[in-house]
Design a protein around this motif. Structure first.
Motif, PDB file in Angstrom:
ATOM      1  N   GLN A 120       2.655  13.902  57.562  1.00  0.00           N
ATOM      2  CA  GLN A 120       2.556  15.100  56.739  1.00  0.00           C
ATOM      3  C   GLN A 120       1.501  16.034  57.325  1.00  0.00           C
ATOM      4  O   GLN A 120       0.313  15.750  57.275  1.00  0.00           O
ATOM      5  CB  GLN A 120       2.186  14.727  55.302  1.00  0.00           C
ATOM      6  CG  GLN A 120       2.022  15.921  54.364  1.00  0.00           C
ATOM      7  CD  GLN A 120       3.252  16.803  54.311  1.00  0.00           C
ATOM      8  OE1 GLN A 120       3.361  17.810  55.043  1.00  0.00           O
ATOM      9  NE2 GLN A 120       4.205  16.425  53.471  1.00  0.00           N
TER      10      GLN A 120
ATOM     11  N   GLU B 188      -4.222  21.228  62.066  1.00  0.00           N
ATOM     12  CA  GLU B 188      -4.941  20.710  60.912  1.00  0.00           C
ATOM     13  C   GLU B 188      -6.454  20.718  61.126  1.00  0.00           C
ATOM     14  O   GLU B 188      -6.941  20.175  62.120  1.00  0.00           O
ATOM     15  CB  GLU B 188      -4.490  19.284  60.609  1.00  0.00           C
ATOM     16  CG  GLU B 188      -3.116  19.201  59.986  1.00  0.00           C
ATOM     17  CD  GLU B 188      -2.743  17.785  59.615  1.00  0.00           C
ATOM     18  OE1 GLU B 188      -2.678  17.474  58.403  1.00  0.00           O
ATOM     19  OE2 GLU B 188      -2.516  16.985  60.532  1.00  0.00           O
TER      20      GLU B 188
ATOM     21  N   ARG C 290       1.942  19.638  56.866  1.00  0.00           N
ATOM     22  CA  ARG C 290       2.127  20.965  56.270  1.00  0.00           C
ATOM     23  C   ARG C 290       1.449  21.127  54.926  1.00  0.00           C
ATOM     24  O   ARG C 290       1.390  22.227  54.394  1.00  0.00           O
ATOM     25  CB  ARG C 290       3.624  21.255  56.129  1.00  0.00           C
ATOM     26  CG  ARG C 290       4.349  21.342  57.461  1.00  0.00           C
ATOM     27  CD  ARG C 290       5.802  21.719  57.270  1.00  0.00           C
ATOM     28  NE  ARG C 290       6.524  20.686  56.531  1.00  0.00           N
ATOM     29  CZ  ARG C 290       7.790  20.821  56.124  1.00  0.00           C
ATOM     30  NH1 ARG C 290       8.435  21.940  56.360  1.00  0.00           N
ATOM     31  NH2 ARG C 290       8.377  19.844  55.462  1.00  0.00           N
ATOM     32  N   LEU C 291       0.952  20.020  54.357  1.00  0.00           N
ATOM     33  CA  LEU C 291       0.274  20.082  53.069  1.00  0.00           C
ATOM     34  C   LEU C 291      -1.139  19.513  53.185  1.00  0.00           C
ATOM     35  O   LEU C 291      -1.376  18.603  53.986  1.00  0.00           O
ATOM     36  CB  LEU C 291       1.057  19.283  52.013  1.00  0.00           C
ATOM     37  CG  LEU C 291       2.420  19.833  51.599  1.00  0.00           C
ATOM     38  CD1 LEU C 291       3.114  18.848  50.661  1.00  0.00           C
ATOM     39  CD2 LEU C 291       2.282  21.194  50.930  1.00  0.00           C
ATOM     40  N   PRO C 292      -2.075  20.005  52.386  1.00  0.00           N
ATOM     41  CA  PRO C 292      -3.435  19.444  52.401  1.00  0.00           C
ATOM     42  C   PRO C 292      -3.415  17.997  51.918  1.00  0.00           C
ATOM     43  O   PRO C 292      -2.594  17.625  51.068  1.00  0.00           O
ATOM     44  CB  PRO C 292      -4.200  20.345  51.430  1.00  0.00           C
ATOM     45  CG  PRO C 292      -3.390  21.594  51.316  1.00  0.00           C
ATOM     46  CD  PRO C 292      -1.972  21.173  51.492  1.00  0.00           C
ATOM     47  N   GLN C 293      -4.326  17.196  52.450  1.00  0.00           N
ATOM     48  CA  GLN C 293      -4.468  15.807  52.020  1.00  0.00           C
ATOM     49  C   GLN C 293      -5.948  15.466  51.882  1.00  0.00           C
ATOM     50  O   GLN C 293      -6.778  15.984  52.632  1.00  0.00           O
ATOM     51  CB  GLN C 293      -3.831  14.839  53.028  1.00  0.00           C
ATOM     52  CG  GLN C 293      -2.333  14.962  53.171  1.00  0.00           C
ATOM     53  CD  GLN C 293      -1.761  13.836  54.017  1.00  0.00           C
ATOM     54  OE1 GLN C 293      -1.652  12.692  53.586  1.00  0.00           O
ATOM     55  NE2 GLN C 293      -1.380  14.153  55.243  1.00  0.00           N
TER      56      GLN C 293
ATOM     57  N   SER D 165      -3.347  14.008  39.382  1.00  0.00           N
ATOM     58  CA  SER D 165      -1.929  13.799  39.687  1.00  0.00           C
ATOM     59  C   SER D 165      -1.259  12.846  38.705  1.00  0.00           C
ATOM     60  O   SER D 165      -0.038  12.891  38.517  1.00  0.00           O
ATOM     61  CB  SER D 165      -1.766  13.267  41.114  1.00  0.00           C
ATOM     62  OG  SER D 165      -2.454  12.039  41.267  1.00  0.00           O
TER      63      SER D 165
END
Length: 569
Positions: free
Chosen positions: A252, A283, A254-257, A373
């Motif tokens: 992954q 990133e 394309r999304l923040p983690q 979440s």
């Protein structure tokens, strides 16, 4: 042969419409001496792009044309040729298969260069074509990356680092992984970043991708310092290695983690909080270093001024009420709250915290980490905490109306509540609660103390020396000046111990607003923050600027530092 190639080359460029007749004649008139090259002049003057020139040359000579920006170099191949020779011949070693060395060349018909490379490497040369610009950039990037890499990585082998997972159920020896890793020193390189950050007392490590560089910066004593850039071609591998350590999804991008991991070095357990953010060039990774052994969990060691510390201690010893700590991110609020909890933590009281995330584990304190979440927010956590028979509650941050409402009501029902807010000064916290929809009479009844905090760098004790500052500057900063205009203050000259910065470590500035009857009347009357601040100063409150200037006079910090982090009163 070379002259024939040039004729074929210019004819082909003309035929393909990539070159104009008049531009060719102009370029030919500029040829001087035997060493001049028509193709160099055409590219230099902008008559033909470097890429078009190489593409046509590759087509004419039936030699492959490659884009070096998409090609990965290997250190054992790059080292077959010195940087000086590669620069002089405009070549870049690419790959070795047996006794054949693939070489990117700007001029593959340069037989002298081919013979020289064969003699130096002892290998047969198989040329491919690339642009001069691309070869120069590759030389700059890769030779810079590999020249000092081995010596740097050797330093990372000395400390024994263990990656600890799942509450210490499994330990992975990173040094063992180094020997098993087939990739070029990725594990050791990431180890080195961590070790350097710990040795430099950094609070954060920034790995930032840009178009042609991979920048490395360390935040030390609140200031970002740039370190030697990392190998650009290792960008994805470095991010992936950190993700693996943090149990994040390496696929992954394309999304923040967000994640975290723990290492053990020299017998010390050190936590790292990791944030991966997709940017235009890849990133960006930021690692927050949470070294409990380097944090003073003691109010007496945080550097607070005597009067403010006494009022603060009185506040945290109250049986009930709300105590708020304000300041920007990185101003030491959490450390101060932890220190306060450690001071009032006894077997007779039940302390529960709700944090995002839990930064340090405190013995004897029940700590809850929020997980929005799955619905475990600050407000939801607080509702559950109230059913756990708490005496003292610490909330990581009051962010919304629900959290503020529960916190205020908890303070009114016999609990001591400690929390943080993001405001510029102590009086601003009152207005912030009002903005969140909390009734003024509830604020006045629940809040017993508000403290604003900042961190300033300490002067290095090894290179500390007096300095003369113009009286006009001192008066402008609201410092007391003698009749003769003199005032002795100090600064750090800069030495090896402080890495030439003049500073070593930090101390806290605390603006403490005690909510007395006069302040309560103003709150109920919905007075603005300015009036509340003015009343507090009348009652003896020292502002951040005033506390900071006192620290300057004591020789603990510099005037520049205080002016940097505090606003004029």
């Amino acid at each position: 042969m070379a002259r024939m190639k040039k004729k074929w080359l210019t004819d082909s460029l003309l035929k393909k419409g990539l070159l104009k007749e008049e531009d060719l004649r102009t370029a030919q008139s500029m040829l001087k001496g035997d060493g001049a090259r028509i193709e160099d002049i055409l590219v230099e003057k902008g008559y033909v792009t470097d890429r078009n020139m190489m593409a046509v040359t590759a087509e004419l000579l039936n030699i492959p044309f490659i884009d070096l920006t998409k090609y990965k170099m290997f250190p054992d191949v790059v080292e077959l040729l010195s940087k000086e020779m590669a620069t002089h011949l405009r070549v870049m070693p690419l790959a070795r298969i047996g006794d054949v060395l693939s070489m990117a060349m700007a001029d593959p018909l340069d037989v002298v260069a081919l013979d020289d490379m064969k003699l130096v490497t002892g290998l047969s040369i198989s040329p491919v074509i690339s642009t001069t610009i691309a070869i120069r950039e590759a030389i700059s990037n890769y030779y810079a990356d590999f020249s000092g890499m081995e010596s740097m990585l050797e330093k990372a082998e000395a400390p024994r680092i263990e990656l600890k997972r799942d509450r210490d159920d499994e330990e992975i020896d990173l040094d063992a992984l180094v020997g098993k890793s087939e990739e070029f020193s990725i594990v050791k390189l990431v180890n080195l970043l961590l070790v350097q950050g710990i040795k430099a007392r950094a609070s954060d490590i920034h790995v930032e991708p840009f178009e042609k560089t991979l920048r490395l910066r360390y935040r030390i004593d609140g200031i970002l310092y740039e370190s030697s850039p990392l190998p650009k071609h290792m960008q994805a591998a470095i991010a992936s290695r950190i993700k693996v350590m943090s149990n994040l999804d390496i696929a992954q991008r394309r999304l923040p983690q967000d994640g975290r991991f723990r290492i053990k070095i020299h017998g010390r357990d050190i936590d790292f909080r990791v944030s991966c953010l997709p940017t235009y060039f890849g990133e960006k990774v930021v690692m927050r270093i949470l070294d409990k052994s380097a944090v003073a969990m003691d109010l007496d060691k945080l550097g607070f001024h005597k009067e403010g510390l006494e009022i603060f201690r009185k506040g945290i010893s109250s049986p009930y009420g709300m105590l708020l700590l304000t300041g920007p991110t990185g101003s030491g609020k959490t450390t101060t709250l932890y220190s306060a909890l450690m001071e009032i933590n006894t077997p007779e009281v039940n302390i529960i915290t709700v944090e995002d995330p839990v930064e340090y584990q405190l013995m004897g304190v029940n700590q809850v980490s929020v997980k929005p979440s799955i619905g475990l927010t600050f407000a939801a956590g607080l509702r559950s905490i109230l059913r756990q028979d708490p005496d003292i509650i610490m909330i990581g941050e009051v962010r919304d109306h629900d959290t503020a409402d529960i916190a205020v009501k908890s303070a009114l029902t016999g609990h001591l509540v400690l929390s943080t807010l993001h405001t510029n000064d102590a009086a601003g916290a009152i207005a912030r609660l009002d903005d969140m929809g909390i009734e003024p009479f509830l604020i006045s009844s629940s809040v017993i103390l508000v403290a604003a905090q900042r961190l300033v760098r300490r002067i290095c004790t090894r290179c500390k020396e007096p300095v003369e500052v113009p009286a006009s500057v001192l008066r402008h900063a609201q410092m007391k000046v003698d009749h003769d205009g003199k005032c002795t203050i100090f600064h750090g000259r800069g030495c090896k111990a402080c890495n030439k910065t003049g500073y070593a470590g930090r101390l806290s500035l605390l603006e403490v607003l005690s909510v007395n009857d006069d302040i309560r009347e103003l709150i109920i009357g919905e007075a603005n923050a300015s009036r509340i601040k003015a009343m507090a100063m009348e009652k003896g409150m020292k502002t951040l600027r005033m506390v900071g200037l006192d620290r300057v006079m004591e020789g603990l910090t510099t005037l520049d530092e205080v002016l940097r982090v505090t606003a004029a009163d």
